[in-house]
Design a protein around this motif. Sequence first.
Motif, mmCIF file in Angstrom:
data_model
loop_
_atom_site.group_PDB
_atom_site.id
_atom_site.type_symbol
_atom_site.label_atom_id
_atom_site.label_comp_id
_atom_site.label_asym_id
_atom_site.label_seq_id
_atom_site.Cartn_x
_atom_site.Cartn_y
_atom_site.Cartn_z
ATOM 1 N N SER A 103 -14.223 -30.469 -11.408
ATOM 2 C CA SER A 103 -12.992 -29.690 -11.258
ATOM 3 C C SER A 103 -13.139 -28.444 -12.126
ATOM 4 C CB SER A 103 -11.770 -30.514 -11.686
ATOM 5 O OG SER A 103 -11.737 -30.676 -13.094
ATOM 6 N N ASP A 104 -12.046 -27.691 -12.258
ATOM 7 C CA ASP A 104 -12.102 -26.458 -13.046
ATOM 8 C C ASP A 104 -11.749 -26.658 -14.516
ATOM 9 O OD1 ASP A 104 -9.433 -27.030 -12.802
ATOM 10 O OD2 ASP A 104 -8.852 -25.103 -11.936
ATOM 11 N N GLU A 107 -19.649 -27.324 -5.811
ATOM 12 C CA GLU A 107 -19.322 -28.570 -5.133
ATOM 13 C C GLU A 107 -20.550 -29.264 -4.556
ATOM 14 O OE1 GLU A 107 -17.113 -29.620 -1.047
ATOM 15 O OE2 GLU A 107 -15.729 -28.892 -2.609
ATOM 16 N N GLY A 134 -8.204 -31.043 -11.567
ATOM 17 C CA GLY A 134 -8.231 -30.083 -10.481
ATOM 18 C C GLY A 134 -7.182 -30.325 -9.429
ATOM 19 N N THR A 154 -8.939 -32.077 -6.787
ATOM 20 C CA THR A 154 -10.277 -31.562 -6.474
ATOM 21 C C THR A 154 -11.361 -32.580 -6.790
ATOM 22 O OG1 THR A 154 -9.595 -29.279 -6.874
ATOM 23 C CG2 THR A 154 -11.951 -29.739 -6.948
ATOM 24 N N SER A 155 -11.300 -33.165 -7.988
ATOM 25 C CA SER A 155 -12.313 -34.129 -8.392
ATOM 26 C C SER A 155 -12.367 -35.306 -7.419
ATOM 27 C CB SER A 155 -12.021 -34.632 -9.808
ATOM 28 O OG SER A 155 -12.897 -35.680 -10.163
ATOM 29 N N ARG A 173 -8.050 -39.068 -0.443
ATOM 30 C CA ARG A 173 -9.033 -38.078 -0.890
ATOM 31 C C ARG A 173 -10.380 -38.736 -1.197
ATOM 32 N NH1 ARG A 173 -4.373 -35.868 -3.098
ATOM 33 N NH2 ARG A 173 -4.537 -37.208 -4.916
#
Length: 328
Positions: free
Chosen positions: A24-25, A32, A57, A60-61, A111
């Motif tokens: 993630s950020d 990615e 994220g 995101t992760s 996800r």
Amino acid sequence: MKRKYLGKTDLNLPVVSVGGAAFSDIYGSFNEARAIHFIRDCLFRGSNYIDTGFWYGQGTSEAVIGKAVEEVHRNAFYLGTKVGRYEKDIYKMFDYSAERSIACVDSSLQRLGVKYVDLIQVHDVSFGDFDVILRETLPALQKVVDAGKARYIGIADYDLDLMKAIVEESEVPIAAVLSYAKSTLLDNRLEEYIPYFKSRGVGVINAAPTGMGLLTNSGPQLWHPASAEIKSLCRQAGIICKRRRVELAQLATWFSLQTDADTTVCGLNCLDQLKDVTRVLEEGLRYEEKSVLRELQLRYFNRGTLHWDKVELQRYKARMAAMPHPQE
């Protein structure tokens, strides 16, 4: 990869596990495609427990991990994720309600691309109301387990005393605690609590052996809650390591791996880092690394416990108190 059972569960975890925050950020930009290949490399090499959460994220992760494991047999890896901490917007950052917790699990499973996670954890319990977590969040997660969407329940936090209190008071069985940045060269208090948790049959996950980037040659992200004094001390230690061609993160990780925790979650992002951690786990430190570690312990890490207890919580409460009430 050496393995241990997580507490009294049947989860036979690797001693070195993979931290999902790196995908993630949170620790800066990441690639990615490389992350996906790296996760698959970790699984192939036996480091097959991945710990993540929506907070990393804002999904995101979890999404990256889902792509990495989509063609891997589900019995070949373990997954842990979290509920309770969500958005960057301060008003939406935390929600420990039963409804949101159950909904979060469903979205995380989507996800991740799996039907269940092995461990569902309450994220950063310090920021929730103690009674809400006991009477609402944990019972909601028990329903998740009963529905077959998770196998075991855990709690995660920086505050060891709070996690101990929840273990003592909870009517819902707590299978594991995740403690971060409390088994480091700066702060090794986790070692004092492990016998208690093990006496209760609770597994211990040790995370953030570098103190969330403090104990690295490159230093922490700007958001790190440690004081300027602690950051300066670690920066000086990093300078010495660079001069001696040693990586401070390696020394810190080796130190953290000496704990009696069931697994240590490391924020790795490339195969070389995994190889380095595996090397110090299996072979120990090299002569020069031992020499540098002794020097650092004498010069910098002999000043008692260095920590940021309550700092994040106090900042959060101060921000909330200063913010206008959001419009309905």
